[in-house]
Design an enzyme around this catalytic site. Structure first.
Site, PDB file in Angstrom:
ATOM      1  N   ASP A   1       0.884  -1.168   0.000  1.00  0.00           N
ATOM      2  CA  ASP A   1       0.000   0.000   0.000  1.00  0.00           C
ATOM      3  C   ASP A   1       0.921   1.217   0.000  1.00  0.00           C
ATOM      4  OD1 ASP A   1      -2.245   1.703   0.252  1.00  0.00           O
ATOM      5  OD2 ASP A   1      -2.017   1.724   2.429  1.00  0.00           O
TER       6      ASP A   1
ATOM      7  N   ASP B   1      -2.409   0.979   7.257  1.00  0.00           N
ATOM      8  CA  ASP B   1      -1.574   0.834   6.061  1.00  0.00           C
ATOM      9  C   ASP B   1      -1.157  -0.621   5.844  1.00  0.00           C
ATOM     10  OD1 ASP B   1      -1.311   3.685   5.188  1.00  0.00           O
ATOM     11  OD2 ASP B   1      -0.439   3.884   7.181  1.00  0.00           O
TER      12      ASP B   1
ATOM     13  N   GLU C   1      -1.222  -1.522  -4.747  1.00  0.00           N
ATOM     14  CA  GLU C   1      -2.432  -0.727  -4.936  1.00  0.00           C
ATOM     15  C   GLU C   1      -2.162   0.374  -5.954  1.00  0.00           C
ATOM     16  OE1 GLU C   1      -4.910   2.092  -2.074  1.00  0.00           O
ATOM     17  OE2 GLU C   1      -5.062  -0.031  -1.501  1.00  0.00           O
TER      18      GLU C   1
END
EC number: 3.1.21.10
Length: 179
Positions: free
Chosen positions: A12, A144, A72
């Site tokens: 992420d 996160d 992501e």
């Protein structure tokens, strides 16, 4: 870990905090390996921060030896400067992954949430709760790290969401994972 066992590193990306999560797929079962965050110092120059992220992800790769990666995708923010900075952090992450010869898959936040929670508009706490449940964790990882684990989970299930989980033997009712 055998050569045939998928070990997936989820990322992420973020300039201040980049979450990472490592899972394995044993047949149809997801197994937690590790997760955490790589933090850059916002008082440092942008190139130094990018270097910190690249080095941190490279260290995670060396430590946990994943054989696949999922990252992501960047969303377009209202603030173009924020979008550019996020894109640079994402570039550092992808560079570290490619430098280690890892195949990289990309998923939007909507795809990841759809795969893990069952709908793309899930809140961060819903993602954390499902990650805890799917990986049988004793507590919730940071937001996160949970997002990174969710990205890895989405990749493990081919990005196909709860439908793939039902096929894998999980029980789903009303769009929710049950006992």
């Amino acid at each position: 870990m055998s050569i045939t066992t998928p070990r997936i590193l989820g990322i992420d990306p973020g300039l201040r905090v980049t979450g990472f999560g490592v899972i394995e797929l044993h047949g149809k079962q997801l197994v937690y390996v590790a997760s955490g965050c790589i933090k850059s110092n916002d008082k440092e120059s942008l190139p130094e921060r990018i270097k910190t992220l690249f080095a941190g992800i490279s260290e995670v790769i060396a430590t946990y030896q994943p054989n696949q990666a999922a990252v992501e995708k960047v969303f377009v923010n209202v603030n173009p400067q924020s979008t550019l900075l996020l894109g640079q952090a994402r570039g550092a992450a992808i560079s570290a992954l490619v430098h280690a010869d890892l195949p990289v898959a990309e998923y939007t936040a909507l795809q990841t949430k759809q795969a893990v929670v069952g709908h793309g508009k899930a809140a961060k706490d819903q993602v954390q709760a499902m990650v805890v449940r799917l990986l049988n964790l004793p507590g919730a990882p940071t937001a996160d790290a949970a997002d990174a684990l969710a990205c890895a989970i989405a990749h493990a299930h081919g990005g196909q969401g709860l439908g793939a989980m039902a096929t894998a033997g999980y029980r789903i009712r009303g769009g929710r994972l049950i006992g």
